[in-house]
Scaffold this motif. Structure first.
Motif, PDB file in Angstrom:
ATOM      1  N   ILE A 513       0.869  -1.173   0.000  1.00 17.80           N
ATOM      2  CA  ILE A 513       0.000   0.000   0.000  1.00 17.80           C
ATOM      3  C   ILE A 513       0.907   1.225   0.000  1.00 17.80           C
ATOM      4  CG2 ILE A 513      -1.858   1.231   1.171  1.00 17.80           C
ATOM      5  CD1 ILE A 513      -2.639  -1.557   0.206  1.00 17.80           C
ATOM      6  N   TYR A 514       0.605   2.147  -0.893  1.00 17.81           N
ATOM      7  CA  TYR A 514       1.437   3.341  -1.042  1.00 17.81           C
ATOM      8  C   TYR A 514       0.608   4.595  -0.790  1.00 17.81           C
ATOM      9  CZ  TYR A 514       4.941   0.380  -3.281  1.00 17.81           C
ATOM     10  OH  TYR A 514       5.868  -0.586  -3.524  1.00 17.81           O
ATOM     11  N   SER A 515       1.309   5.654  -0.417  1.00 19.58           N
ATOM     12  CA  SER A 515       0.661   6.968  -0.314  1.00 19.58           C
ATOM     13  C   SER A 515       1.530   7.995  -1.024  1.00 19.58           C
ATOM     14  CB  SER A 515       0.456   7.379   1.148  1.00 19.58           C
ATOM     15  OG  SER A 515       1.689   7.715   1.756  1.00 19.58           O
ATOM     16  N   SER A 516       0.879   9.059  -1.445  1.00 19.20           N
ATOM     17  CA  SER A 516       1.587  10.139  -2.130  1.00 19.20           C
ATOM     18  C   SER A 516       0.871  11.449  -1.847  1.00 19.20           C
ATOM     19  CB  SER A 516       1.612   9.886  -3.644  1.00 19.20           C
ATOM     20  OG  SER A 516       2.103  11.033  -4.336  1.00 19.20           O
ATOM     21  N   PRO A 517       1.607  12.553  -1.697  1.00 19.97           N
ATOM     22  CA  PRO A 517       0.944  13.851  -1.532  1.00 19.97           C
ATOM     23  C   PRO A 517       0.365  14.374  -2.842  1.00 19.97           C
ATOM     24  CG  PRO A 517       3.330  14.130  -1.561  1.00 19.97           C
ATOM     25  CD  PRO A 517       3.074  12.647  -1.581  1.00 19.97           C
ATOM     26  N   LYS A 518       0.722  13.739  -3.979  1.00 20.81           N
ATOM     27  CA  LYS A 518       0.213  14.169  -5.287  1.00 20.81           C
ATOM     28  C   LYS A 518      -1.147  13.527  -5.566  1.00 20.81           C
ATOM     29  CE  LYS A 518       3.950  12.901  -7.572  1.00 20.81           C
ATOM     30  NZ  LYS A 518       4.951  12.740  -8.651  1.00 20.81           N
ATOM     31  N   LYS A 519      -1.970  14.223  -6.341  1.00 23.88           N
ATOM     32  CA  LYS A 519      -3.296  13.704  -6.649  1.00 23.88           C
ATOM     33  C   LYS A 519      -3.246  12.536  -7.627  1.00 23.88           C
ATOM     34  CE  LYS A 519      -6.284  17.735  -5.870  1.00 23.88           C
ATOM     35  NZ  LYS A 519      -7.103  17.081  -4.830  1.00 23.88           N
ATOM     36  N   HIS A 520      -2.300  12.583  -8.579  1.00 27.77           N
ATOM     37  CA  HIS A 520      -2.318  11.575  -9.640  1.00 27.77           C
ATOM     38  C   HIS A 520      -0.926  10.968  -9.881  1.00 27.77           C
ATOM     39  CE1 HIS A 520      -6.385  12.801 -10.586  1.00 27.77           C
ATOM     40  NE2 HIS A 520      -5.985  14.054 -10.725  1.00 27.77           N
ATOM     41  N   PRO A 521      -0.388  10.257  -8.912  1.00 30.11           N
ATOM     42  CA  PRO A 521       0.887   9.562  -9.177  1.00 30.11           C
ATOM     43  C   PRO A 521       0.663   8.401 -10.142  1.00 30.11           C
ATOM     44  CG  PRO A 521       0.003   8.907  -7.052  1.00 30.11           C
ATOM     45  CD  PRO A 521      -0.901   9.986  -7.554  1.00 30.11           C
ATOM     46  N   TYR A 522       1.642   8.153 -10.998  1.00 28.12           N
ATOM     47  CA  TYR A 522       1.538   7.042 -11.951  1.00 28.12           C
ATOM     48  C   TYR A 522       2.261   5.801 -11.455  1.00 28.12           C
ATOM     49  CZ  TYR A 522      -0.264  10.377 -15.374  1.00 28.12           C
ATOM     50  OH  TYR A 522      -1.024  11.312 -16.028  1.00 28.12           O
ATOM     51  N   PHE A 523       3.433   6.024 -10.814  1.00 28.20           N
ATOM     52  CA  PHE A 523       4.263   4.900 -10.401  1.00 28.20           C
ATOM     53  C   PHE A 523       4.563   4.983  -8.896  1.00 28.20           C
ATOM     54  CE2 PHE A 523       5.504   5.725 -14.867  1.00 28.20           C
ATOM     55  CZ  PHE A 523       5.092   4.524 -15.423  1.00 28.20           C
ATOM     56  N   THR A 524       4.828   3.820  -8.326  1.00 29.34           N
ATOM     57  CA  THR A 524       5.105   3.760  -6.890  1.00 29.34           C
ATOM     58  C   THR A 524       6.508   4.257  -6.538  1.00 29.34           C
ATOM     59  OG1 THR A 524       5.833   1.461  -7.097  1.00 29.34           O
ATOM     60  CG2 THR A 524       3.513   1.841  -6.560  1.00 29.34           C
ATOM     61  N   PHE A 525       7.365   4.431  -7.549  1.00 23.69           N
ATOM     62  CA  PHE A 525       8.737   4.870  -7.273  1.00 23.69           C
ATOM     63  C   PHE A 525       8.910   6.377  -7.453  1.00 23.69           C
ATOM     64  CE2 PHE A 525       8.631   3.194 -11.675  1.00 23.69           C
ATOM     65  CZ  PHE A 525       8.891   4.366 -12.369  1.00 23.69           C
ATOM     66  N   GLU A 526       7.842   7.104  -7.723  1.00 25.24           N
ATOM     67  CA  GLU A 526       7.961   8.543  -7.915  1.00 25.24           C
ATOM     68  C   GLU A 526       8.387   9.225  -6.616  1.00 25.24           C
ATOM     69  OE1 GLU A 526       4.391  10.233  -9.551  1.00 25.24           O
ATOM     70  OE2 GLU A 526       4.227   8.683 -11.086  1.00 25.24           O
ATOM     71  N   ASN A 527       8.960  10.410  -6.761  1.00 26.43           N
ATOM     72  CA  ASN A 527       9.352  11.190  -5.589  1.00 26.43           C
ATOM     73  C   ASN A 527       8.137  11.418  -4.690  1.00 26.43           C
ATOM     74  OD1 ASN A 527      11.955  11.398  -6.455  1.00 26.43           O
ATOM     75  ND2 ASN A 527      11.705  13.418  -7.404  1.00 26.43           N
ATOM     76  N   ASP A 528       8.352  11.319  -3.397  1.00 20.91           N
ATOM     77  CA  ASP A 528       7.333  11.533  -2.367  1.00 20.91           C
ATOM     78  C   ASP A 528       6.384  10.354  -2.186  1.00 20.91           C
ATOM     79  OD1 ASP A 528       8.311  14.093  -1.817  1.00 20.91           O
ATOM     80  OD2 ASP A 528       7.084  14.977  -3.388  1.00 20.91           O
ATOM     81  N   CYS A 529       6.420   9.364  -3.086  1.00 18.38           N
ATOM     82  CA  CYS A 529       5.609   8.165  -2.867  1.00 18.38           C
ATOM     83  C   CYS A 529       6.271   7.323  -1.776  1.00 18.38           C
ATOM     84  CB  CYS A 529       5.492   7.332  -4.144  1.00 18.38           C
ATOM     85  SG  CYS A 529       4.329   7.990  -5.337  1.00 18.38           S
ATOM     86  N   LYS A 530       5.468   6.774  -0.879  1.00 18.54           N
ATOM     87  CA  LYS A 530       6.003   5.966   0.215  1.00 18.54           C
ATOM     88  C   LYS A 530       5.216   4.674   0.321  1.00 18.54           C
ATOM     89  CE  LYS A 530       7.015  10.051   3.067  1.00 18.54           C
ATOM     90  NZ  LYS A 530       6.611  10.763   4.308  1.00 18.54           N
ATOM     91  N   GLN A 531       5.934   3.580   0.554  1.00 16.29           N
ATOM     92  CA  GLN A 531       5.239   2.349   0.909  1.00 16.29           C
ATOM     93  C   GLN A 531       4.894   2.453   2.386  1.00 16.29           C
ATOM     94  OE1 GLN A 531       7.267  -1.390   0.220  1.00 16.29           O
ATOM     95  NE2 GLN A 531       5.894  -2.438   1.653  1.00 16.29           N
ATOM     96  N   ILE A 532       3.604   2.414   2.701  1.00 18.28           N
ATOM     97  CA  ILE A 532       3.180   2.635   4.085  1.00 18.28           C
ATOM     98  C   ILE A 532       2.574   1.393   4.724  1.00 18.28           C
ATOM     99  CG2 ILE A 532       2.793   5.104   3.776  1.00 18.28           C
ATOM    100  CD1 ILE A 532      -0.225   4.439   3.535  1.00 18.28           C
TER     101      ILE A 532
END
Length: 582
Positions: A513-532
């Motif tokens: 499960i991942y979270s991101s501060p961005k509304k529309h991330p495409y990939f789980t490895f993008e900046n600011d994406c975190k595995q939570i």
């Protein structure tokens, strides 16, 4: 069946307490909530138990005492030079305020540097409070109440992450509170609910009386929950049904009252030296504790307009230690300090210019004001008519008067028991969990997944690899289940997404499960994406191989995330928990 009573535990950074109401009390008057006052020395705690500190026996597995009793007994152990055999923890809640999350294996250091598992410290604290609750309630009823006849509510800051909420839930369950009888409540929401039921609250505007209960449908107001450790700020609106909905995701920081305490200690250290303070704490712990108990009272009384000097009591043990360790008396040290013209020594007291003490508040108050200014400019907050100030730090005149000065066009509402609003509101929330019927998602949540490569894929090109069967597969896809800033109603189900096994013979489908501060991330490895976290769906029947299909629906409208899983082969529905603690 409705519980016979609701008990709320407000596990605070500086103070912790509990309150309750029986079902019949609530039905007659929701605000009829009872909390216990505890006394430590000459000090009366503002909520329930008292200071958030626990003394754990030398075995590291059982609690001796909590609150004022723990402080006093540990000080006695220190006098007898036995403190190293015991574990004493205080103000340890802030361990859970971490952006990167927390794990079950996290440890805490006590006052002397000894370590214990954080889960042990938290669960023993909750267990102590639970026993105190049962002892008190059972004196008021004919038949003894059992743990599972009570609905328990644990308060947490709204800005805490999912791992911290899960940690508190597991600590409570380890303390013997059944999971099905436990609700997590967000602190600013609890305060808002409580004040919504009050017919009249004090308004900090020319003695005017006002109340959230008077607010009509569509009225917006900002909730400023300033506690000892954290500050939570959000925006609520009254709905047509009289319930509340969140308009802006909770935000805030570690700007609570303990920052003022730290500034006070730094002030003393700047005069006599940090090494003297540390030795004073080691040799005269009882006097050290008393200094900060006294400051707690002073902290609430200091105001922006106060001109008189502020008096601090200095124990003889500290004056004597200064002479012993520095070769100078306290008066000489003050003359040599940056505050020489602003402090006067009078026997066992320091007379300090009010401007010096006011400066202790400046960083915290500035951070709070800056955030409120920023939030009120956001579209969801436009049209706010009031600021509701709750939490222990909101009792400070320094904070109240600064808020009033900065926002003259808004009504500033401070309930008489600002420090108890969260605790009492949490009890009401336990009786009426639908009081907040809409919330704003703080992050974009999703799952890591793969899918067959197609040159018409909507996402940018990422990692594409060929499987053993020759298929091209896109990896690290961020499957969005809810987006940052999205408004979601209580128990509202998000669109279902279908998941299938990647290989034949799998006995479960597991995915991050991942979270991101961005509304529309495409990939789980993008900046600011975190595995939570991690979600696992068991596959009991593997006969269909990769053709087995499961529908996953995330439910975000409550205070904790829930996942509904539907086995498309047989229609069986289960509810799975996300593991945020690793």
């Amino acid at each position: 069946m409705d519980p016979l009573a609701v008990v709320a535990i407000d596990f605070g950074t500086t103070y912790s307490g509990w309150a309750f109401s029986f079902r019949h009390n609530y039905e007659l008057d929701p605000t009829k909530v009872y909390s216990k006052t505890w006394v430590g020395g000459t000090h009366i705690s503002r909520k329930g138990i008292g200071p958030t500190c626990i003394l754990i026996n030398p075995d590291g597995k059982t609690a001796d005492s909590f609150g004022y009793d723990a402080e006093s007994k540990y000080a006695e152990k220190a006098e007898e030079n036995e403190q190293d055999q015991w574990f004493f923890f205080k103000r340890f809640k802030m361990l859970l305020f971490k952006d990167q999350g927390i794990t079950r294996s996290a440890t805490l250091e006590d006052e002397s540097g000894k370590k214990l598992p954080a889960m042990t410290v938290f669960s023993l604290s909750i267990d102590y409070i639970k026993k105190n609750v049962l002892d008190t309630l059972n004196k008021q009823v004919d038949n003894s109440l059992e743990v599972d006849e009570i609905h328990w509510v644990l308060t947490v800051p709204a800005i805490w992450n999912d791992a911290a909420k899960q940690f508190m839930r597991e600590a409570a369950q380890k303390a013997g509170i059944p999971g099905k009888n436990l609700t997590i409540c967000l602190e600013p929401e609890a305060a808002s609910i409580y004040c919504r039921h009050l017919q009249v609250s004090k308004s900090q505007a020319d003695g005017e009386k006002t109340s959230l209960a008077q607010f009509s449908s569509g009225t917006k107001y900002l909730v400023l929950d300033a506690g000892g450790g954290t500050v939570d700020i959000t925006v609520h609106e009254v709905t047509t049904s009289g319930e509340l909905k969140e308009l802006h995701k909770a935000s805030g920081g570690a700007w609570g009252g303990i920052q003022v305490d730290k500034a006070y200690e730094a002030f003393i250290s700047s005069i006599i030296g940090r090494h003297v303070i540390m030795q004073f704490k080691k040799r005269h712990l009882d006097d050290y504790i008393e200094i900060f108990r006294d400051f707690e009272i002073i902290k609430r009384e200091i105001s922006p307009s106060k001109q008189d000097k502020i008096t601090f009591r200095i124990p003889a043990s500290l004056s004597e230690l200064c002479c012993e360790m520095t070769g100078k008396d306290l008066k000489t040290l003050i003359l040599q300090s940056p505050f020489s013209g602003q402090i006067r020594v009078a026997t066992d007291k320091l007379k300090v210019h009010a401007d010096v003490v006011r400066e202790f508040f400046h960083p915290s108050v500035k951070n709070i004001i800056d955030l409120v200014v920023s939030l009120l400019k956001e579209p969801p907050a436009l049209g706010c008519v009031a600021i509701l100030m709750v939490g222990g730090f909101s009792a400070s005149s320094m904070l109240q008067e600064r808020v009033r000065k900065e926002f003259p066009n808004l009504r500033i509402i401070v309930p008489e028991e600002a420090g108890l609003a969260v605790l009492k509101g949490a009890v009401i929330f336990g009786h009426e969990p639908t009081a907040i019927n809409e919330r704003i998602i703080r992050y974009t949540y999703g799952t890591g997944s793969i899918h067959k490569y197609d040159k018409r894929c909507q996402h940018p090109t990422g990692r594409v690899e060929r499987k053993s069967n020759g298929e091209l597969v896109c990896y690290d896809i961020f499957n969005i289940h809810a987006s940052e800033g999205q408004s979601i109603k209580l128990n509202e189900e998000q669109p279902e997404l279908i998941y299938t096994p990647a290989e034949d013979g799998q006995d479960c489908i597991g995915f991050e499960i991942y979270s991101s501060p961005k509304k529309h991330p495409y990939f789980t490895f993008e900046n600011d994406c975190k595995q939570i976290g991690y979600l696992s769906i068991p596959i009991l029947d593997k006969s269909l191989g990769q053709n087995r299909r499961f529908g996953c629906t995330f439910i975000f409208g409550g205070t904790e995330i829930c996942v509904k899983v539907v086995d498309k082969e047989n229609g069986k529905v289960t509810y799975e928990s996300i593991n945020f603690l690793g």
